[in-house]
Scaffold this motif. Structure first.
Motif, short mmCIF file in Angstrom:
data_model
loop_
_atom_site.label_atom_id
_atom_site.label_comp_id
_atom_site.label_asym_id
_atom_site.label_seq_id
_atom_site.Cartn_x
_atom_site.Cartn_y
_atom_site.Cartn_z
N UNK A 230 0.83 -1.21 0.00
CA UNK A 230 0.00 0.00 0.00
C UNK A 230 0.86 1.26 0.00
N UNK A 231 1.98 1.21 0.72
CA UNK A 231 2.83 2.39 0.83
C UNK A 231 3.59 2.71 -0.47
N UNK A 232 3.52 1.80 -1.44
CA UNK A 232 4.08 2.10 -2.76
C UNK A 232 3.28 3.21 -3.46
N UNK A 233 2.05 3.43 -2.95
CA UNK A 233 1.16 4.40 -3.59
C UNK A 233 1.17 5.75 -2.85
N UNK A 234 2.15 5.91 -1.95
CA UNK A 234 2.26 7.17 -1.20
C UNK A 234 2.82 8.27 -2.11
N UNK A 235 2.09 9.38 -2.18
CA UNK A 235 2.54 10.58 -2.91
C UNK A 235 2.14 11.80 -2.08
N UNK A 394 -9.09 7.68 -5.91
CA UNK A 394 -9.24 8.37 -4.62
C UNK A 394 -7.89 8.59 -3.96
N UNK A 395 -7.76 9.75 -3.32
CA UNK A 395 -6.57 10.06 -2.53
C UNK A 395 -6.95 9.95 -1.05
N UNK A 396 -6.27 9.07 -0.32
CA UNK A 396 -6.64 8.79 1.08
C UNK A 396 -5.76 9.57 2.04
N UNK A 397 -6.42 10.37 2.88
CA UNK A 397 -5.73 11.09 3.95
C UNK A 397 -5.92 10.29 5.23
N UNK A 420 -5.43 4.29 -6.54
CA UNK A 420 -5.12 4.68 -5.16
C UNK A 420 -3.96 5.67 -5.08
N UNK A 421 -4.17 6.71 -4.28
CA UNK A 421 -3.09 7.62 -3.88
C UNK A 421 -3.15 7.73 -2.35
N UNK A 422 -2.02 7.48 -1.68
CA UNK A 422 -1.94 7.70 -0.23
C UNK A 422 -1.19 9.01 0.00
N UNK A 423 -1.81 9.92 0.75
CA UNK A 423 -1.18 11.22 1.00
C UNK A 423 -0.16 11.17 2.13
N UNK A 424 -0.16 10.07 2.88
CA UNK A 424 0.85 9.86 3.92
C UNK A 424 1.01 8.36 4.11
#
Length: 756
Positions: A230-235, A394-397, A420-424
């Motif tokens: 999942x953390x590969x999608x952190x931006x 979706x970008x997840x905060x 998926x985009x993870x903001x953190x």
């Protein structure tokens, strides 16, 4: 693991051919809502749908728990103390004090007594003490000590989503009576657990890697490898403004509101406001959207409903961009499909349940309508409000600590990891699910248990249905009550004519009780056999039907005749109400007898028990036919009778009922064919005139109505000329050019006729 298709089929069978209560659950995107709609449309049972909150009830097509059962918002302690308890400024009701809330009108009481199936949606939010209060209320009002007063209950929801809300000061008291706060901690569930059925097939996601991560997240088995994936999608520096189509999922309302407000302000276009159209009774707390919708060209929006039309242009959660905008039109563009559609207003209905006087079926009466465009600003939304939605991107905060289940809800909104985009970065702590819920999940029934249970419970259902059909003890007691209430207390005077009449009918009813009781005993013997001979029971059922039906018919007729007589007399309201209540029970007994015969014929023929197999034209028309015949007979025999007062006719009032199968546009078409005006249709259906006009526009486009039926030749010729050079999607240019010469309705009708 239960096969999802098989689980859905089992659920339908358990609902229609057993009395067993069911807990239906499933991960996000497994089709719980779709199955609920199928159950409601196909069951033969009188069904009431409730949910813990106004919005949840609106989405499920039902009413709130508190309004249906007239329950206070205080906590409930399952004891018989004769006074309300107050602990640290928190009020609690007991069984004794709760009963004062059960004083309800005849309509509400009739709904509760005629209810066969209670559906409780979004059960994850249902508190244990509230469920015990529902159980106590149903037992009390229905005068039945079985769980939920003999009503079958279907609990629907995902327990790993929104949990019940119990304040700490409330729990200090409730913990003395309950092991936990969830619905399965209720005493009635501990004693009589529902059958646990889970839908396993996920329709939202197809990526096996993503499904595996979601399952691990759900089951508190998230691994370091899952977190790494999942953390590969952190931006953290992802620019949402440069990447259209992404919605931010955050944990707090103020964050989502701020993002949406700022993004809208940055657009240079003019703001256009749209107000909800509200007709009748529609409480503000139930509004599915903000009453005022502010939009600009370029705004990112999300649909909050599925497209019910054949085109299926959008779904709940689909994103788009506002392309053109005016006070009457909204066009939304879908960039990835390069497609633009016009958005039409949607109707949400606030309902209450009532009982049809003729069929004795539970129906929905529309109290009010909320009409609005089914879209909202969608640069951001809370995880809480995203439940039930599906997003492509979706970008997840997720920087804040999640409640149990919140991480699962957030990730499971997405179709795949590609969007998926993870903001953190995601951390392992703070994302575990409730242990009590995980333990309860172990109660899931295996396919073998479902198969065995269905066979046994179906036999029990048929047995119970037949026995209760011939149990006329309460009905006979109501006849006795009528006799006693009409006894003349002055012993020297002549007997009250009503008492004499009631006594005669009571004797007839009592003469049926003994043979009916003997038949019930015979049924008990037949169903106790290991191999139940259904064909023989059918023969006995047909014989019983022939023996009892004519006498029960005559009792209905004599009651209807007496009602015609009494409703024309002065000072007769109390007697009239007694007769009406008795006639409802008497007619219900006949309809039940007719349905019991159909039930046995259906079972013996090996057919599915459903709404279609449990009714017939004779059953549907029974009460109306009887009433019409008796009214004509009364008029013929009493031509010279002077009406001292207007009849207290309970059939006179027309109610706006919600049709179960027809769309809102089809209902308007039916009324239009009866040559009812637009204004009258709007009033009857609790809609605005503009909404009915839009229905007519759709009917012109679908060729169900010809534009010539609505516009004269000369107006059509003028419109034809105006449209000659028109090539735009929007009608605003034409409206600006021609001003008041054409109304928006006329322009829309003509445009629809060109596309027909």
């Amino acid at each position: 693991m239960q096969d999802s298709t098989a689980a859905a089929a089992y659920t339908l069978q358990f609902i229609n051919q057993t009395q067993r209560s069911i807990f239906l659950t499933g991960k996000a995107g497994t089709g719980k809502t779709t199955l609920l709609r199928e159950i409601i449309s196909t069951t033969h049972k009188n069904t009431v749908v409730v949910a813990p909150t106004g919005i949840a009830a609106l989405n499920a097509g039902g009413v709130t728990i508190h309004s249906m059962f007239q329950l206070p918002f205080s906590g409930f302690i399952p004891t018989n103390n004769n006074e309300s308890l107050l602990h640290e400024k928190v009020k609690f009701e007991t069984k004794w004090t709760l009963q004062r809330h059960f004083k309800m009108n005849r309509i509400k009481r009739a709904v509760i007594r005629n209810m066969d199936l209670l559906v409780i949606d979004e059960v994850s939010m249902l508190r244990a003490d509230l469920l015990d209060a529902i159980d106590f209320m149903l037992q009390t009002v229905r005068k039945n000590t079985q769980p939920f007063g003999g009503v079958q209950v279907l609990f629907i929801g995902d327990l790993l989503q929104l949990p019940p809300v119990v304040k700490d000061e409330e729990w200090q008291t409730l913990r003395k009576y309950y092991q936990g706060k969830f619905f399965f901690h209720a005493h009635v569930i501990q004693q009589y657990p529902p059958l646990y059925i889970e839908l396993d097939k996920i329709f939202r996601q197809t990526d096996s890697r993503f499904i595996s991560i979601l399952n691990n997240l759900r089951n508190n088995e998230i691994t370091a490898a899952d977190v790494a994936t999942l953390n590969q999608y952190v931006q953290p520096d992802f620019d949402l403004k440069k990447n259209e189509g992404y919605i931010t999922l955050t944990t707090h309302n103020h964050k989502a509101d701020a993002i949406n407000k700022e993004a809208l302000q940055e657009l240079k276009a003019k703001t256009v406001s749209f107000e909800a159209r509200i007709v009748g009774d529609f409480p503000e707390k139930m509004f599915p959207l903000e009453a005022t919708l502010q939009l600009k060209v370029g705004a990112q929006v999300m649909f909050v409903k599925n497209d019910a039309s054949f085109d299926k242009n959008f779904f709940n959660g689909k994103m788009g961009i506002i392309k053109t905008l005016n006070t009457e039109e909204i066009h939304v563009h879908f960039p990835e499909e390069n497609k633009t559609i016009e958005v039409e207003r949607f109707e949400w209905q606030h309902i209450k349940y009532t009982v049809n006087n003729l069929t004795k079926e539970v129906e929905e009466e529309i109290l009010g309508t909320f009409i609005h465009f089914p879209i909202k600003l969608a640069w951001a939304i809370t995880v809480h409000k995203s439940q039930g939605l599906t997003f492509d991107k979706a970008a997840l905060d997720v920087s804040n600590v999640f409640l149990p289940g919140q991480a699962y809800v957030a990730f499971s909104r997405l179709r795949s990891l590609n969007g998926l985009i993870l903001l953190s970065p995601l951390r392992m702590n703070g994302i575990s699910n409730d242990e009590e819920v995980m333990k309860y999940a172990l109660h899931k029934a295996s396919p073998e248990i479902l198969k065995q249970s269905l066979h046994l419970e179906t036999k029990n259902f048929v047995h119970h249905y037949l026995v209760t059909t011939f149990d006329w003890i309460n009905l006979t007691q109501e006849w006795r009550n009528l006799v006693y209430s009409n006894q003349d207390k002055n012993e020297t005077s002549e007997k009250n004519p009503m008492e004499i009449w009631a006594q005669k009918q009571l004797l007839i009813m009592e003469s049926l009780t003994e043979p009916a009781t003997k038949f019930i005993q015979q049924l008990h013997v037949l169903f106790r056999k290991e191999a139940v001979d259904l064909q023989y029971i059918l023969l006995r059922m047909q014989a019983a039907y022939d023996y009892f039906k004519a006498t029960l018919d005559n009792l209905v007729e004599t009651l209807l005749y007496k009602i015609e007589e009494v409703q024309r007399k002065k000072k007769s309201k109390m007697v009239y109400e007694e007769l009406i209540a008795l006639e409802e029970l008497q007619t219900k007994a006949v309809l039940r007898l007719m349905k019991a015969k159909l039930l046995m014929e259906t079972v013996c023929a090996g057919k599915t028990i459903s709404k279609e197999s449990m009714t017939s034209p004779e059953i549907k028309e029974y009460a109306a036919t009887k009433r019409n015949v008796i009214q004509e007979q009364f008029k013929t025999e009493n031509k010279n009778l002077l009406e001292e007062e207007e009849p207290l006719n309970r059939y006179a009032a027309l109610k706006t009922t919600k049709a179960s199968k027809k769309t809102t546009v089809e209902i308007t078409l039916d009324l239009w064919k009866q040559q009812i005006s637009v204004a009258e249709i709007a009033e009857m259906r609790k809609l605005t005139v503009a909404t009915v006009e839009m229905h007519l526009v759709k009917l012109i486009q679908s060729k169900h109505i010809a534009i010539a039926d609505l516009l004269p030749d000369d107006k059509r010729e003028e419109l034809s000329e105006a449209f000659l050079k028109h090539t735009e999607e929007s009608l605003s240019g034409l409206k600006e050019t021609h001003g008041e010469k054409f109304s928006w309705f006329e322009l829309k009708m003509f445009k629809a006729s060109l596309n027909a």
